[in-house]
Design an enzyme around this catalytic site. Structure first.
Site, PDB file in Angstrom:
ATOM      1  N   HIS A 264     -21.935 -13.907  12.642  1.00 38.26           N
ATOM      2  CA  HIS A 264     -20.989 -15.027  12.524  1.00 38.26           C
ATOM      3  C   HIS A 264     -20.624 -15.550  13.927  1.00 38.26           C
ATOM      4  CE1 HIS A 264     -17.599 -17.220  10.540  1.00 38.26           C
ATOM      5  NE2 HIS A 264     -17.030 -17.043  11.735  1.00 38.26           N
ATOM      6  N   GLU A 265     -20.225 -14.630  14.800  1.00 37.64           N
ATOM      7  CA  GLU A 265     -19.837 -15.045  16.156  1.00 37.64           C
ATOM      8  C   GLU A 265     -21.042 -15.606  16.924  1.00 37.64           C
ATOM      9  OE1 GLU A 265     -16.806 -15.371  16.571  1.00 37.64           O
ATOM     10  OE2 GLU A 265     -16.113 -14.056  14.956  1.00 37.64           O
ATOM     11  N   HIS A 268     -21.265 -19.278  16.316  1.00 36.56           N
ATOM     12  CA  HIS A 268     -20.354 -20.008  17.211  1.00 36.56           C
ATOM     13  C   HIS A 268     -20.945 -20.086  18.626  1.00 36.56           C
ATOM     14  CE1 HIS A 268     -16.888 -20.544  14.621  1.00 36.56           C
ATOM     15  NE2 HIS A 268     -16.754 -19.243  14.370  1.00 36.56           N
TER      16      HIS A 268
END
Lengths: 500, 500
Positions: A264-265, A268
């Site tokens: 997920h990170e 980003h």
């Protein structure tokens, strides 16, 4: 003449951005391993630098730049033009609130956050209520100062998702709710529930880290422009496109926390690592909105890392890292387990399917608060009723209900919808991407993730804030926000998994 | 009225110090693990913040503070008075150099450092020579601008060791040379050379780190105010007394690098961790001079960690970390091995006994350069002759000779003597400490290091820059600089080890 002022303006902004980069690094350091007795003094340093940036953003010098450059905007470079626009927006936003009132608000925010912590720990909404009431009141006044179009809540939405409105959200959230609520019920009633007990064996941290690093490299995360650390609350932070760091958390009894959290990170971070370097030193050198940012993290977490083809490639590797845990588990059983749907009370622990419902609850409540149809005192009751209605479960205390999220205690209203918007954007991007990369599944299976990342960079990443979120969506997908893609994705995927 | 100006002045200084703290953290980050592609942009941010601090230190506002507060200094608090003194010194130093000239010098410094790197790599002094000549010329002009008393070189010494002069150094270095040179020769001729081959077994990094952490804790390094990281060039950095970090380097074929290096940095760190918190936010919140700082690191490295009693306690622990390496080696053999004397060409690899000779060579050369008796072009020859004369060995190329240190390439002249001064200070402190702590050896043996650290804190650490180095020395030991203590320490120790 105008060129000289433009140059001075860019230098001025670069200085502000440099201070911001220093502040960001201090935040990263505080969260990753700064000695704990040094925190107080470091916070003071951060405060002093932040105050300086605030002063610069509202100074007479800034006012003069805006006054001189705005009328000549067609003579400015594109970067200057967008930078000026951002600075002007910020200037006006900050200047419209009387200084005393803003100061009072900052004090309230910090006090409210610590009261919220205590209230959450003791499940005592009454303790937090007066603070929340004041925070809402302040924000209502701010909306008056700032002005609004259509609905007062639009002004708050615009802070995080420029251009987003209640009209649009009402429509897409209604659709989502109408499709997801019955689907969740069908899933719950299915006799074909996945077996998940094998997920919870002990998986040593070092091995989780080694596997995470391997996955990150394959996803295209550039370690010459980043690093992976450990924190209680994982995050990604872009100091500049050449230094974008991520953190994760390891749960030795549930490897999913680290693996899906890291990916997920990574989503980003890939966004921030691929913003055009020409934007460094301007406020444009970051994601264009919270929603678009979240679309990138969710694209990687859900549309890549929860995809069957991704594990077709990576499950054998995972098995090597934890042979005892997975040797007797088939790929199919594994895939079904990591996609288990289970309505829960806590947003950040929610699965893919129920997640949007958590956001819709918060959206409806925030909108009500700012439209005067909901009062703070009634929040626990309303919250619990909505959970019962949408998710079929009812919190038995406010710590796992209305007090669970930090956002409101910091005065962040209008932020929550970004999470669900990001999800819808991601599904819509995926649909558009398939036209250019029809063999998407095959790419995952082969670990050829570069074309996917390049597609996203070409249409999203590189622009930073030089394009508005809805402009990006329109240009990348050829249409406005459309909830159908997410609905279709969820229905197809979960009907298959649960054999409905 | 004066109280109000005092308050504004302290706020102004606090802002400068906050910027400095941010800059220091960015340096720490760059050296410990910042992503390498982010270095360029981070350097720019550091440049922008540094420039701001420089501007503030030489601004008209600063001039006004100095003008208004200096005449009323007896009405100011002690902290303000010393802060004002520091700021005034800095202001005058910076203001006396014409801005253009200083700018040219900064460019030269950075160019010279990269040329030096290349010159060192290719052992080509001719490449570096023109840069070194210019650096010396600039510094000669600076001395003219700043003025000097007695000897031009005094002005440079004063930058690092306020109050130190050529007169004092000539005397103490002559004494040291006269005693150490013959002692080194005697040692070399001794038939009782220690056996050292067992030092070079493979000692895994993780175990070295674990042992280092154990030693640091016992020495009193507070991990709630610090952390240990790994870097190519070890250092200690005090961001504020509550955040003082150290780094070390692990050589798996020579554990001494990490162990003695870590303890050396620990000495620096204990100084910074124990500066009075009341000095935070002022330029007084750091070590009073390079020499006093080095006295603390050398006290810990040499007077504690190369002491027999220290290893009486810690050698059994070391044996547990590397049983195969040390099980057949007695404590006595170990002690003799880690105190082996061996004249070498490289300063940073020198042993305790020969180390001062490396410094004396540099001191004599620097003094000659600034007194006009030595020219840059003759440096390699002079350097090599002095090594032959004092250490009995002659470099066969300039990479291991005159090009070995980075200092001159950055224009740092007058810094080297601090290393030997620190060593003499440390010996003198040790002598004075014995009067209060006569059972010093026993404390080491029992691992009771707190009284030692407290003695140093009471007389040295806590004052930060509110006392001058020679004032600290006088008050802590009751006399001025005296080389005899170091000479006596070295003679007694090495005559015993080499059975002379």
């Amino acid at each position: 003449m105008i060129k000289k002022i433009e140059e001075q303006f860019l230098q001025y902004v670069k200085k502000m951005m440099s201070y911001n980069e220093a502040i960001q690094l201090m935040y990263w350091d505080l969260r990753t391993g700064a000695p704990k007795k040094g925190v107080e003094q470091r916070s003071e340093v951060i405060g002093i630098l932040s105050q300086e940036v605030f002063k610069m953003s509202t100074s007479e010098e800034m006012a003069a730049f805006i006054a001189k450059l705005s009328p000549k905007h067609e003579q400015l470079s594109e970067v200057t033009r967008y930078t000026l626009e951002e600075c002007k927006k910020e200037y006006e936003r900050n200047k419209k609130i009387p200084a005393d009132e803003y100061k009072e608000y900052v004090v309230l925010q910090s006090k409210a956050e610590s009261v919220w912590e205590e209230a959450k720990a003791t499940a005592d909404f009454a303790l937090f209520r007066p603070y929340l009431e004041k925070l809402v009141e302040f924000n209502k006044r701010f909306i008056e100062y700032w002005g609004y179009k259509g609905n007062p809540y639009n002004t708050l939405l615009d802070l995080y998702e420029p251009g987003m409105t209640v009209d649009v959200l009402d429509e897409v959230f209604r659709k989502l709710r109408e499709h997801i609520v019955p689907l969740v019920q069908e899933v719950a009633a299915s006799p074909n529930q996945p077996e998940t007990s094998f997920l919870f064996h002990r998986f040593p941290k070092e091995k989780q880290r080694a596997f995470s690093l391997e996955l990150l490299r394959e996803l295209g995360y550039d370690f010459a422009k980043g690093r992976l650390d450990e924190t209680v609350h994982p995050f990604a932070i872009g100091l500049n496109p050449n230094d974008v760091r991520i953190t994760t958390r390891y749960d030795e009894r549930d490897f999913r926390t680290a693996i899906f959290g890291t990916i997920h990170e990574c989503g980003h971070a890939l966004y921030e690592q691929h913003i055009s370097e020409t934007l460094i030193g301007t406020p444009l050198c970051t994601g264009t909105s919270m929603g678009i940012h979240e679309s990138q993290s969710l694209f990687y977490e859900n549309f890549i890392a929860r995809h069957y083809s991704y594990w077709k490639r990576n499950y054998p590797r995972l098995q090597q890292y934890a042979p005892e845990q997975f040797s007797g588990v088939s790929l199919d059983a594994f895939y079904r387990a990591i996609n288990e749907v289970k309505p829960s009370l806590i947003r950040i622990e929610a699965d893919e399917l129920t997640y949007p419902l958590h956001i819709i609850v918060r959206y409806e409540i925030e909108k009500g608060l700012f439209n005067g149809t909901i009062e703070v005192k009634d929040l626990p009751e309303i919250w619990n009723d909505k959970y019962k209605e949408y998710l079929g479960i009812r919190p038995d205390n406010d710590a796992v209900g209305v007090l669970q999220d930090v956002h409101w205690s910091g005065g962040s209203f209008g932020y929550f919808p970004s999470y669900a918007l990001g999800y819808m954007y991601a599904a819509q991007f995926k649909h558009a991407m398939l036209k250019d990369l029809p063999h998407f599944d095959e790419l995952l299976e082969k670990g050829e993730l570069t074309p996917i990342r390049e597609w996203l960079t070409e249409r999203i990443h590189r622009f930073g804030k030089t394009k508005k979120p809805l402009e990006i969506l329109q240009e990348a997908t050829g249409e406005a926000l459309n909830a159908d893609y997410l609905i279709r994705y969820l229905e197809e995927k979960y009907k298959a998994i649960y054999q409905l």
